[in-house]
Design a protein around this motif. Structure first.
Motif, mmCIF file in Angstrom:
data_model
loop_
_atom_site.group_PDB
_atom_site.id
_atom_site.type_symbol
_atom_site.label_atom_id
_atom_site.label_comp_id
_atom_site.label_asym_id
_atom_site.label_seq_id
_atom_site.Cartn_x
_atom_site.Cartn_y
_atom_site.Cartn_z
ATOM 1 N N LEU A 1 -8.460 -0.545 0.722
ATOM 2 C CA LEU A 1 -7.655 0.623 1.084
ATOM 3 C C LEU A 1 -7.270 1.421 -0.158
ATOM 4 O O LEU A 1 -7.293 2.657 -0.156
ATOM 5 C CB LEU A 1 -6.401 0.177 1.835
ATOM 6 N N LYS A 2 -6.926 0.711 -1.216
ATOM 7 C CA LYS A 2 -6.540 1.370 -2.461
ATOM 8 C C LYS A 2 -7.752 1.987 -3.149
ATOM 9 O O LYS A 2 -7.674 3.091 -3.712
ATOM 10 C CB LYS A 2 -5.846 0.365 -3.381
ATOM 11 N N GLN B 1 3.066 -2.983 5.242
ATOM 12 C CA GLN B 1 2.756 -2.991 3.812
ATOM 13 C C GLN B 1 1.251 -3.002 3.540
ATOM 14 O O GLN B 1 0.807 -2.675 2.444
ATOM 15 C CB GLN B 1 3.389 -4.217 3.150
ATOM 16 N N LYS B 2 0.479 -3.417 4.555
ATOM 17 C CA LYS B 2 -0.980 -3.476 4.450
ATOM 18 C C LYS B 2 -1.424 -4.408 3.324
ATOM 19 O O LYS B 2 -2.255 -4.066 2.488
ATOM 20 C CB LYS B 2 -1.573 -2.071 4.275
ATOM 21 N N VAL B 3 -0.825 -5.586 3.334
ATOM 22 C CA VAL B 3 -1.177 -6.637 2.374
ATOM 23 C C VAL B 3 -1.160 -7.984 3.086
ATOM 24 O O VAL B 3 -0.453 -8.163 4.084
ATOM 25 C CB VAL B 3 -0.222 -6.674 1.160
ATOM 26 N N SER C 1 -7.038 -5.523 1.429
ATOM 27 C CA SER C 1 -5.980 -4.638 0.916
ATOM 28 C C SER C 1 -6.473 -3.776 -0.240
ATOM 29 O O SER C 1 -6.116 -2.605 -0.352
ATOM 30 C CB SER C 1 -4.762 -5.464 0.486
ATOM 31 N N TYR D 1 -8.532 5.288 -1.733
ATOM 32 C CA TYR D 1 -7.673 6.347 -2.282
ATOM 33 C C TYR D 1 -8.228 6.841 -3.614
ATOM 34 O O TYR D 1 -8.228 8.048 -3.893
ATOM 35 C CB TYR D 1 -6.253 5.815 -2.472
ATOM 36 N N VAL E 1 -5.068 -2.998 -9.948
ATOM 37 C CA VAL E 1 -4.776 -3.840 -8.787
ATOM 38 C C VAL E 1 -4.591 -5.282 -9.254
ATOM 39 O O VAL E 1 -5.150 -5.689 -10.270
ATOM 40 C CB VAL E 1 -5.897 -3.767 -7.730
ATOM 41 N N ASP F 1 -3.052 -9.817 -2.974
ATOM 42 C CA ASP F 1 -4.030 -8.813 -2.558
ATOM 43 C C ASP F 1 -5.376 -9.486 -2.387
ATOM 44 O O ASP F 1 -5.703 -10.446 -3.101
ATOM 45 C CB ASP F 1 -4.137 -7.687 -3.596
ATOM 46 N N THR G 1 2.502 1.683 -3.412
ATOM 47 C CA THR G 1 1.500 1.918 -4.455
ATOM 48 C C THR G 1 1.009 3.359 -4.429
ATOM 49 O O THR G 1 0.958 4.032 -5.466
ATOM 50 C CB THR G 1 0.307 0.956 -4.265
ATOM 51 N N ILE G 2 0.652 3.830 -3.246
ATOM 52 C CA ILE G 2 0.110 5.184 -3.119
ATOM 53 C C ILE G 2 1.152 6.233 -3.456
ATOM 54 O O ILE G 2 0.834 7.285 -4.031
ATOM 55 C CB ILE G 2 -0.449 5.397 -1.698
ATOM 56 N N TYR H 1 0.807 -1.225 0.000
ATOM 57 C CA TYR H 1 0.000 0.000 0.000
ATOM 58 C C TYR H 1 0.842 1.278 0.000
ATOM 59 O O TYR H 1 0.617 2.160 -0.842
ATOM 60 C CB TYR H 1 -0.961 -0.008 1.196
#
Length: 370
Positions: free
Chosen positions: A327-328, A300-302, A324, A331, A240, A320, A219-220, A216
């Motif tokens: 969260l994306k 990493q939030k995965v 997970s 965004y 994703v 993923d 990626t962000i 995460y």
């Protein structure tokens, strides 16, 4: 036309529509049972859900209430085109050209002409340019690539009103794997870009220990940088992964750190290309028999899981899941991006298994943040 349809029904009207479409698009006979389904899809939805499809028949089980565009990367399937059009979704096809040819205006024009002709013949709604080749900023190819995207978009929009041209870009705008493109220029030149925010740790410059396919924070950071470049949010569709990677650990510590064999790539001592790519459907089956169950990396939030194979070797699988991806997707909503999509739609389990059905439904539902 309404009066004509009211007065004449049956094969005569269908034949007339086929002939009109044939004259308009200059292509072969419409393969759909309803000739109106061969008309290009026009207009845009408020939120784009961009689905890559690599073939076979799993598309019949997709959640079509969400899909806006299907990028068909498998063998041409007229049934897919007809069905997608019946749901108001576009179908585009893959376009690629050698980097050696793009510097020639004549070669670009010839290639573009071929793509437009093929789109008309197959009643497609546009092109997804999947280039992914090395380009240096100081080279002639740098500006030629932007010219290619601009000229392709202009040709498609002129020849097929309502058509869509998109371009696939890497997760971060800094010459990932020597792909140095004019990202802002390309985004301005097409309808939108699809950001391939997966396979992010292709080059590992630190020690050879595992981490997520699309962490995460990393990626962000990529999207933050694209926005800082001045690319409009509505020009960005977040990609994703609906797959993960299975790695054999040389050593697995008690605190779940998996060390793997060196696999150098472009100067980096390690590369995640040494793992086996695994679709989400298989990972969920692995989870049922995993020694660890599904674990969660807080940084990493995965998610990831661990298991041992028949040779007693330790494995880690990073992927993923709805947690997970949510969260994306948040965004995407918060920053007003054009939409979200995945590689690829075929990775889920569309069987009649009750647990698989729940897992598949959750993956589709998480794409559109509430």
């Amino acid at each position: 036309m309404q009066g004509l349809l009211g007065a004449r029904r049956g094969g005569g009207v269908s034949l007339l529509l086929v002939l009109l479409l044939h004259l308009q698009l200059g292509s072969s006979t419409c393969p759909c049972h309803d000739p109106s389904l061969c008309k290009p899809i026009s207009g845009n939805r408020d939120f784009e859900v961009f689905v890559f499809d690599v073939g076979e028949t799993t598309w019949k089980f997709y959640d079509w209430s969400k899909i806006t565009t299907v990028a068909a990367f498998g063998k041409y399937d007229p049934e897919l085109m007809c069905y997608a059009h019946s749901k108001g979704a576009r179908v585009v096809f893959k376009g690629d050209i050698s980097v050696k040819k793009i510097v020639s205006p004549a070669a670009r024009a010839a290639w573009i002409g071929q793509q437009v002709k093929l789109a008309k013949k197959r009643y497609m709604d546009g092109l997804n340019i999947d280039f992914e080749q090395e380009v240096n900023k100081s080279s002639a190819e740098y500006n030629a690539l932007t010219d290619l995207v601009k000229e392709t978009t202009e040709a498609f929009h002129k020849e097929i009103p309502g058509s869509q041209v998109t371009f696939d870009i890497g997760w971060f705008p800094e010459c990932i794997e020597t792909r140095c493109y004019n990202y802002s220029g390309i985004a301005d030149s097409c309808d939108f870009v699809f950001v391939m925010s997966y396979d992010e740790p292709s080059q590992v410059w630190s020690n050879c220990t595992l981490r997520g396919n699309a962490p995460y924070p990393q990626t962000i950071a990529g999207y933050d940088n694209y926005l800082l470049m001045g690319i409009h949010p509505k020009k960005l569709v977040m990609g994703v992964p609906w797959y993960g990677y299975d790695y054999t650990c040389r050593h697995l510590s008690k605190d779940n750190v998996c060390s793997f064999a060196k696999n150098p790539l472009q100067g980096a001592q390690c590369s995640y290309t040494g793992g086996n790519q695994v679709p989400y459907s298989i990972i969920m089956k692995q989870a049922r028999n995993s020694s660890s169950g599904i674990l969660w990396d807080k940084v990493q939030k995965v998610p990831y899981l661990e298991y041992k194979d028949s040779h007693n070797a330790s494995h880690q699988v990073w992927f993923d899941n709805p947690r997970s991806i949510s969260l994306k997707a948040a965004y995407v909503k918060e920053h007003g991006l054009r939409g979200i999509g995945m590689w690829n739609g075929n990775c889920l389990d569309y069987s009649g298994d009750s647990l698989a059905q729940e897992q598949t439904k959750a993956m589709w539902e998480v794409l559109k943040p509430k």
